[in-house]
Structure formats: structure tokens, C-alpha cells
Scaffold this motif. Sequence first.
Motif, PDB file in Angstrom:
ATOM      1  N   UNK A 203       0.822  -1.202   0.000  1.00 12.13           N
ATOM      2  CA  UNK A 203       0.000   0.000   0.000  1.00 12.13           C
ATOM      3  C   UNK A 203       0.863   1.262   0.000  1.00 12.13           C
ATOM      4  N   UNK A 204       1.964   1.239   0.751  1.00 19.77           N
ATOM      5  CA  UNK A 204       2.834   2.406   0.861  1.00 19.77           C
ATOM      6  C   UNK A 204       3.821   2.503  -0.302  1.00 19.77           C
ATOM      7  N   UNK A 205       4.440   1.375  -0.692  1.00 23.96           N
ATOM      8  CA  UNK A 205       5.483   1.424  -1.709  1.00 23.96           C
ATOM      9  C   UNK A 205       4.936   1.643  -3.116  1.00 23.96           C
ATOM     10  N   UNK A 206       3.720   1.166  -3.369  1.00 24.04           N
ATOM     11  CA  UNK A 206       3.138   1.380  -4.697  1.00 24.04           C
ATOM     12  C   UNK A 206       2.822   2.849  -4.938  1.00 24.04           C
ATOM     13  N   UNK A 207       2.593   3.565  -3.865  1.00 19.64           N
ATOM     14  CA  UNK A 207       2.191   4.973  -3.959  1.00 19.64           C
ATOM     15  C   UNK A 207       3.235   5.849  -4.648  1.00 19.64           C
ATOM     16  N   UNK A 208       4.488   5.886  -4.184  1.00 18.82           N
ATOM     17  CA  UNK A 208       5.465   6.741  -4.881  1.00 18.82           C
ATOM     18  C   UNK A 208       5.717   6.291  -6.308  1.00 18.82           C
ATOM     19  N   UNK A 209       5.630   4.981  -6.580  1.00 25.48           N
ATOM     20  CA  UNK A 209       5.838   4.500  -7.945  1.00 25.48           C
ATOM     21  C   UNK A 209       4.782   5.069  -8.889  1.00 25.48           C
ATOM     22  N   UNK A 210       3.532   5.047  -8.460  1.00 19.97           N
ATOM     23  CA  UNK A 210       2.444   5.586  -9.276  1.00 19.97           C
ATOM     24  C   UNK A 210       2.580   7.101  -9.396  1.00 19.97           C
ATOM     25  N   UNK A 211       2.909   7.764  -8.305  1.00 17.29           N
ATOM     26  CA  UNK A 211       3.020   9.222  -8.308  1.00 17.29           C
ATOM     27  C   UNK A 211       4.126   9.699  -9.246  1.00 17.29           C
ATOM     28  N   UNK A 212       5.263   9.015  -9.250  1.00 12.36           N
ATOM     29  CA  UNK A 212       6.377   9.416 -10.119  1.00 12.36           C
ATOM     30  C   UNK A 212       5.974   9.317 -11.581  1.00 12.36           C
ATOM     31  N   UNK A 213       5.305   8.235 -11.954  1.00  3.66           N
ATOM     32  CA  UNK A 213       4.869   8.070 -13.342  1.00  3.66           C
ATOM     33  C   UNK A 213       3.913   9.188 -13.739  1.00  3.66           C
ATOM     34  N   UNK A 214       2.948   9.495 -12.888  1.00  8.94           N
ATOM     35  CA  UNK A 214       1.971  10.533 -13.196  1.00  8.94           C
ATOM     36  C   UNK A 214       2.644  11.898 -13.340  1.00  8.94           C
ATOM     37  N   UNK A 215       3.513  12.226 -12.399  1.00  8.00           N
ATOM     38  CA  UNK A 215       4.131  13.559 -12.395  1.00  8.00           C
ATOM     39  C   UNK A 215       5.095  13.729 -13.563  1.00  8.00           C
ATOM     40  N   UNK A 216       5.836  12.680 -13.897  1.00  8.46           N
ATOM     41  CA  UNK A 216       6.831  12.778 -14.967  1.00  8.46           C
ATOM     42  C   UNK A 216       6.183  12.749 -16.352  1.00  8.46           C
ATOM     43  N   UNK A 217       5.186  11.892 -16.541  1.00 12.72           N
ATOM     44  CA  UNK A 217       4.631  11.684 -17.875  1.00 12.72           C
ATOM     45  C   UNK A 217       3.317  12.413 -18.134  1.00 12.72           C
ATOM     46  N   UNK A 218       2.614  12.798 -17.097  1.00 14.58           N
ATOM     47  CA  UNK A 218       1.274  13.362 -17.287  1.00 14.58           C
ATOM     48  C   UNK A 218       1.270  14.753 -17.901  1.00 14.58           C
ATOM     49  N   UNK A 219       0.216  15.024 -18.683  1.00 15.30           N
ATOM     50  CA  UNK A 219       0.015  16.360 -19.258  1.00 15.30           C
ATOM     51  C   UNK A 219      -0.409  17.329 -18.161  1.00 15.30           C
ATOM     52  N   UNK A 220       0.241  18.487 -18.104  1.00  9.90           N
ATOM     53  CA  UNK A 220      -0.008  19.428 -17.025  1.00  9.90           C
ATOM     54  C   UNK A 220      -1.297  20.234 -17.216  1.00  9.90           C
ATOM     55  N   UNK A 221      -2.046  20.369 -16.113  1.00 11.95           N
ATOM     56  CA  UNK A 221      -3.162  21.302 -16.063  1.00 11.95           C
ATOM     57  C   UNK A 221      -2.754  22.503 -15.214  1.00 11.95           C
ATOM     58  N   UNK A 222      -3.468  23.586 -15.373  1.00  9.79           N
ATOM     59  CA  UNK A 222      -3.177  24.795 -14.600  1.00  9.79           C
ATOM     60  C   UNK A 222      -3.729  24.678 -13.194  1.00  9.79           C
ATOM     61  N   UNK A 223      -3.215  25.518 -12.311  1.00  8.13           N
ATOM     62  CA  UNK A 223      -3.747  25.551 -10.946  1.00  8.13           C
ATOM     63  C   UNK A 223      -5.199  26.009 -10.946  1.00  8.13           C
ATOM     64  N   UNK A 224      -5.568  26.840 -11.916  1.00 12.17           N
ATOM     65  CA  UNK A 224      -6.966  27.274 -12.004  1.00 12.17           C
ATOM     66  C   UNK A 224      -7.884  26.086 -12.254  1.00 12.17           C
ATOM     67  N   UNK A 225      -7.441  25.149 -13.103  1.00 15.57           N
ATOM     68  CA  UNK A 225      -8.228  23.941 -13.368  1.00 15.57           C
ATOM     69  C   UNK A 225      -8.401  23.122 -12.092  1.00 15.57           C
ATOM     70  N   UNK A 226      -7.330  22.953 -11.332  1.00 13.72           N
ATOM     71  CA  UNK A 226      -7.353  22.092 -10.149  1.00 13.72           C
ATOM     72  C   UNK A 226      -8.172  22.701  -9.016  1.00 13.72           C
ATOM     73  N   UNK A 227      -8.023  24.017  -8.815  1.00 15.34           N
ATOM     74  CA  UNK A 227      -8.588  24.648  -7.631  1.00 15.34           C
ATOM     75  C   UNK A 227      -9.824  25.497  -7.885  1.00 15.34           C
ATOM     76  N   UNK A 228     -10.165  25.701  -9.169  1.00 14.07           N
ATOM     77  CA  UNK A 228     -11.294  26.597  -9.445  1.00 14.07           C
ATOM     78  C   UNK A 228     -12.298  26.050 -10.445  1.00 14.07           C
ATOM     79  N   UNK A 229     -11.994  24.947 -11.120  1.00 14.62           N
ATOM     80  CA  UNK A 229     -12.930  24.417 -12.123  1.00 14.62           C
ATOM     81  C   UNK A 229     -14.037  23.627 -11.442  1.00 14.62           C
ATOM     82  N   UNK A 230     -15.238  24.143 -11.548  1.00 15.87           N
ATOM     83  CA  UNK A 230     -16.409  23.498 -10.945  1.00 15.87           C
ATOM     84  C   UNK A 230     -17.317  23.000 -12.060  1.00 15.87           C
TER      85      UNK A 230
END
Length: 515
Positions: A203-230
Amino acid sequence: MDDSKLEMAGDATKELPMAESQKSDSDLPSGRVSRTKPRLERYLGYLPMLAFAATTQASWESVGGSLGAVFMNGGPVALSYGMLLSFVGSLSLTLSMAEMASIHPVAGAQYHWTYEFAPIAPRFLSFLQGWITVIAWWANVAVGPYLVGTEVQGLLIQNYPSYVAENWHGTLLIFAVLFLPMLVNIFARRLLAPVEILAGVIHLLAYPAIMVVMIVLGQRHTSEFVWAKFVNDQSGWKNDGVTYSTNDLDHCLIPGFDGVIHMSEEVKDAPRAVPQAMVWGLTTNALLAYGFSIAVLYTMGDYQSAANSPTGYPIIEIFYAQTGSKAAASAMMLPMLLAGCYSSFNVLASVSRLTWAFARDEGFPFSEFFSHVSPRYKIPLRSLFLVTLITVLIALINIGSSAAFNAVLSLDTLALYASYLVPIFFILIKRIRTESIAWGPFTLGRWGIPINVFSLLYGTYILIFLPFPDAQPVTAEGMNYGAPVFGVALLFAVIDWFVRGRYKWQGPTVRWTPK
């Protein structure tokens, strides 16, 4: 309370009196035949219980599986801010129950506390509480295998476009996921502790592995999308408050805080170990889940493609968008599938103990049969088989009607939250009245009243919006049947009280006392 024990009416060596806090109702039956009450062996320590609490909720994996409802109602804002509300509310509920678990760390949990703290009609209210808690957890056993099964079907749809998902496929997958936990619970009881620790490590070790893949390869959204898109144009609800509140906040941190409590009678130093496992398990899960949620929102790719994924699970589409590979997306889903599997180990163990405890206190028909503890396997084997059989029957419903199947599953969260609020309300009354309470080693002290009040407000908010359907207009398939199914379960409990319970049920037959 460094050294403690469970006193039981009709102990194996001598016949003990009823619990000293036994209350009397006007309909208390005259006389009672004490019989030997079975006990369980204490062999679980704090670390396995911490892993048990963390992996039962499996929060970040569960968030990944529940993005569909959030994307339909509220979108990024519902997740980024809803997770914070969910954590604070869930923590208040957990703290309130952890305090009661420190006072009475027994498998019956909610119905035991209701009996101890209810200002009126303790027998009647604890009997209803027992049935509601047991029925809710019976429904919960099927949830994990169902999610694993449908996630597997989603991966098949993504990897094999010609595959057509059928309900009976999902039912067979539920059986497959349920089979191994049942065998381990029966034949490898002593492996439960190392299995819990291993699951916690995954449960703990799989977490950083998944997070690294998402952060390195994922397409970036803006902070406005994350914190203001309703998102308020997907579900059909016209009111923004309703749209936000029906985004299934309960899925952000799924309930089940009480799962570890039902194992209390097999835990060493339970008044300390169980509350600490509950609180730290939830806190760890919350931090992981929130980090995962924010990472998903920043790196998810096209919102509509994820929300409308043909797999039924936006997270599968998100992983594919991030990696560009179906094989890689399937590999990233593996920790989530494993989470559903090892959570089933925990839930099956916990619910079998809860069922056994209710039978031990004569809550069921044929209670003497189901309260038996196998001398060979040292577990309530008959209760384990009963829980497994009920899960199989629930899964079979899915073959005939997915709507009827989901109606049964919808009982899970609604009834669990109701079971949490009742004893919290009663202990709050005792606090306000400054009545004497024999606190355990874990206590909220001066923060007890504000935490209890906030947990009641949060739980009531959840109970109000849980029965709302996810979308408008409401169809037979899209209807949320949680409230009517809960009403049927409550009616059944009331009828059973008048037919049988008022003659058999004298409240819990155990009490935690110092040696």
C-alpha cells in the motif's frame, strides 16, 4: 488499564453476573440461563492492526476507483476541496469512536456502546443497532470484490475492444476475489498478521511508484483547473450546492473506520492498540489520498475523455493518457486491484467477528450455532461461512439485475454512517450531563464535546445527501436505493425485536474490566 480482560456471562470456568452496567427495561424477561461464552485468542499486535486499518480503507486506491462520480458532480473543485472536508469529518468520527473503543474494545462495537451509553431503552436501541451494523457490513463485504471485478472488466474493454462485459462475468470475478481471503481466514489464521503487514508495505510502496509516473509523464493542467474548475453541467442537478454535495464525499475517504474494532478481542492491549491504529491508519490514508488526488488533477489529460471513459473507470483512461501504453496503464492499475483483494482479507475477518459477537449475545436466530468458535481453527468458522454465503447470494443478484445488486450495495455507506452517529450522540449526552464515564487510556478530554458535535454535524450532512441519485432525470438504473433499502433493514430489525428479540436480547454479555 494496563492489564485488562473481557468478563463474560457464563465464563468457561465460572458463571459471572451480568455486566455491572446492565440496565433494565420494563420488558426485561424474568430470569436467564447463562451458558458458556466462547472466546477468541489474543495474538495480534499494534503493527498488524495499523496495517489492517490502513489497508481496509485503502484510500488512495479507492479515490482512483471513484473518480467517475466526482467528475460528474463538481469536478476538480469537488475533489480538491471535498477531500479536505472528508478528512476533517472522517477524523472527527474516528476520534469519537476510538475513544469508545478504548473504553470497551469489543467485537460488538457500535451496538455494545449504544447499550452502555443510551439514556433510555438500551436493550431495544442496541438490538436495532446490532442488526443495522451487521447488515451494513454484510453488504460491505461484496463491495471490494465487486470493484476489483469491474475494474478487471474495464481493463479488458481497454485492451480488447471486442470484449463485451456481462453481469455474470462480474459475479464470477467476485467469487474469485472472495475465494483466497476465505481460505486464508480459515486455514492460515496465524498468517493474518504478516499478510496485513505485507499489504501495508505494498500500500505504501506502490504509492510513490504511481506518483512518479503521473508527475513525470502526465500532461499538465493549470492551478486554475485544479482549484477553481467546478463542473455543474454533467449530472442534471441545477443547484450547485446539491451538485457538490452529491459528489459522493464518502468515496474520498470510504467509511469502515470501525473495521479494526471488530477484531479487538484478538488484539493485545486492545484499549491502546485499537484506537491508535484507527487514528493513525486514517491519518496516513488521508495524506496519501489527498496527494494522489491533487496529482491526478494536475496530470490527468483531457477531462472529458477521462469522464466518459468506455471502461467505466476514468482512472484507467487517465493512466493510458499519461503513459500512451495500454500495458503500462494495466500495470499501474495492479496496486488498485491488489488493494481490493487484501482489503477483502480484512473485511471478511472483521465482519465474521462482528457476526459472531452479535450471535454470542443472542441477536440472531440460531445464535448458539453461529456463536461457536472452532477449537481446531480458533476462529468463528460458522459465522465466517455465513458471511461468505451471504456475499455469494448478493453477488448472484448481479446476474439478474445490476440495479437490484447496486441497491443492496448502496445500503453499505448509509447504514454504516447511521451506526456511527447513534453511540456518538449518546456519549455526547453523557458528557453534557457530566455523568461518570470510566474512560480508557485514549480519551479526547476537553475536546470531547466539540469533536463529538462536529462529527454528528458532518455525519448528518453525509446521511442527508447519500441517498441523492448521482444524476437527473432519475431512472430505474440510476436511482439511489440506499434510503429505501435502509428503511427495509430497519423495519426488519423492529419486527424481529417484537417477534423474538425482546424475549432473547438482554444486551451485550461482555464487559471490559481491569484484572
